[in-house]
Design a protein around this motif. Structure first.
Motif, mmCIF file in Angstrom:
data_model
loop_
_atom_site.group_PDB
_atom_site.id
_atom_site.type_symbol
_atom_site.label_atom_id
_atom_site.label_comp_id
_atom_site.label_asym_id
_atom_site.label_seq_id
_atom_site.Cartn_x
_atom_site.Cartn_y
_atom_site.Cartn_z
ATOM 1 N N LEU A 111 87.773 -43.748 52.583
ATOM 2 C CA LEU A 111 87.953 -43.288 51.203
ATOM 3 C C LEU A 111 88.246 -41.795 51.258
ATOM 4 N N GLU A 112 89.255 -41.342 50.505
ATOM 5 C CA GLU A 112 89.615 -39.921 50.497
ATOM 6 C C GLU A 112 89.627 -39.366 49.082
ATOM 7 N N GLU A 113 89.363 -38.067 49.000
ATOM 8 C CA GLU A 113 89.404 -37.363 47.710
ATOM 9 C C GLU A 113 89.789 -35.908 47.949
ATOM 10 N N HIS A 114 90.576 -35.368 47.038
ATOM 11 C CA HIS A 114 90.799 -33.925 46.994
ATOM 12 C C HIS A 114 89.804 -33.415 45.964
ATOM 13 N N HIS A 115 88.758 -32.745 46.437
ATOM 14 C CA HIS A 115 87.605 -32.401 45.606
ATOM 15 C C HIS A 115 87.597 -30.916 45.242
ATOM 16 N N THR A 116 87.658 -30.627 43.941
ATOM 17 C CA THR A 116 87.491 -29.260 43.460
ATOM 18 C C THR A 116 85.996 -29.024 43.276
ATOM 19 N N LEU A 117 85.494 -27.971 43.904
ATOM 20 C CA LEU A 117 84.052 -27.710 43.869
ATOM 21 C C LEU A 117 83.573 -27.328 42.475
ATOM 22 N N ALA A 118 82.414 -27.862 42.091
ATOM 23 C CA ALA A 118 81.770 -27.480 40.837
ATOM 24 C C ALA A 118 81.307 -26.034 40.954
ATOM 25 N N LEU A 119 81.269 -25.323 39.845
ATOM 26 C CA LEU A 119 80.802 -23.928 39.838
ATOM 27 C C LEU A 119 79.287 -23.957 39.754
ATOM 28 N N ALA A 120 78.662 -24.255 40.883
ATOM 29 C CA ALA A 120 77.213 -24.457 40.960
ATOM 30 C C ALA A 120 76.786 -24.377 42.424
ATOM 31 N N ALA A 121 75.521 -24.669 42.688
ATOM 32 C CA ALA A 121 75.014 -24.660 44.055
ATOM 33 C C ALA A 121 75.367 -25.938 44.805
ATOM 34 N N ALA A 132 88.401 -25.818 47.016
ATOM 35 C CA ALA A 132 88.644 -27.254 47.028
ATOM 36 C C ALA A 132 88.611 -27.756 48.470
ATOM 37 N N ILE A 133 88.205 -29.014 48.600
ATOM 38 C CA ILE A 133 88.021 -29.632 49.911
ATOM 39 C C ILE A 133 88.660 -31.011 49.904
ATOM 40 N N ARG A 134 89.356 -31.341 50.975
ATOM 41 C CA ARG A 134 89.804 -32.718 51.194
ATOM 42 C C ARG A 134 88.713 -33.396 52.008
ATOM 43 N N VAL A 135 88.181 -34.468 51.476
ATOM 44 C CA VAL A 135 87.058 -35.154 52.111
ATOM 45 C C VAL A 135 87.424 -36.615 52.349
ATOM 46 N N ALA A 136 86.983 -37.155 53.490
ATOM 47 C CA ALA A 136 87.204 -38.565 53.807
ATOM 48 C C ALA A 136 85.909 -39.166 54.342
ATOM 49 N N ILE A 137 85.561 -40.335 53.813
ATOM 50 C CA ILE A 137 84.399 -41.097 54.267
ATOM 51 C C ILE A 137 84.933 -42.216 55.161
ATOM 52 N N HIS A 138 84.464 -42.272 56.399
ATOM 53 C CA HIS A 138 84.903 -43.272 57.373
ATOM 54 C C HIS A 138 83.774 -44.286 57.528
ATOM 55 N N TYR A 139 84.022 -45.545 57.134
ATOM 56 C CA TYR A 139 82.929 -46.516 57.096
ATOM 57 C C TYR A 139 83.385 -47.930 57.443
#
Length: 122
Positions: free
Chosen positions: A16-26, A108-115
């Motif tokens: 599963l992949e996502e281009h994730h924009t980070l929330a303005l938080a911790a 922003a981060i490109r993230v992939a879950i390998h499962y």
């Protein structure tokens, strides 16, 4: 990829992949989630827009914030291959990014879950 046995049992490897924009938080959770019943082999990340506000970050879950990497670099194109011993998840679980040294103020981060998932014979 899917491996299928003569009686219908299956083993499925997925990403599963996502281009994730980070929330303005911790912390910032992905929209994609590890499916219930999946065994995760790792989570990979690449910074696609330089991260600001934090001096580094961790990649994991709410329960284990650094499971797939800690002290990760914030510069553009920094990457991490967070390989682990396969971990089974009984509930749907988001990937969580946790800032260090200050809250996220951008990036922003490109993230992939390998499962892998299993299916019983039919």
């Amino acid at each position: 990829d899917v491996a299928k046995a003569p009686l219908g049992a299956r083993t499925m490897f997925r990403i599963l992949e996502e281009h994730h924009t980070l929330a303005l938080a911790a912390t910032s959770n992905t929209a994609i989630q590890i499916p219930a019943g999946a065994s995760v082999f790792g989570v990979t990340v690449r910074v696609s827009t330089a991260i600001t506000g934090a001096t580094s970050y961790s990649c994991g879950t709410a329960a284990e914030t650094g499971k797939y990497g800690a002290g990760l670099a914030i510069a553009l194109n920094s990457s991490n291959i967070g390989v682990t011993t396969p971990a089974a998840f009984s509930a749907v679980t988001a990937i969580r990014f946790t800032s260090a040294g200050g809250n996220f103020t951008g990036g922003a981060i490109r993230v992939a879950i390998h499962y892998m998932t299993l299916a019983a014979a039919t």
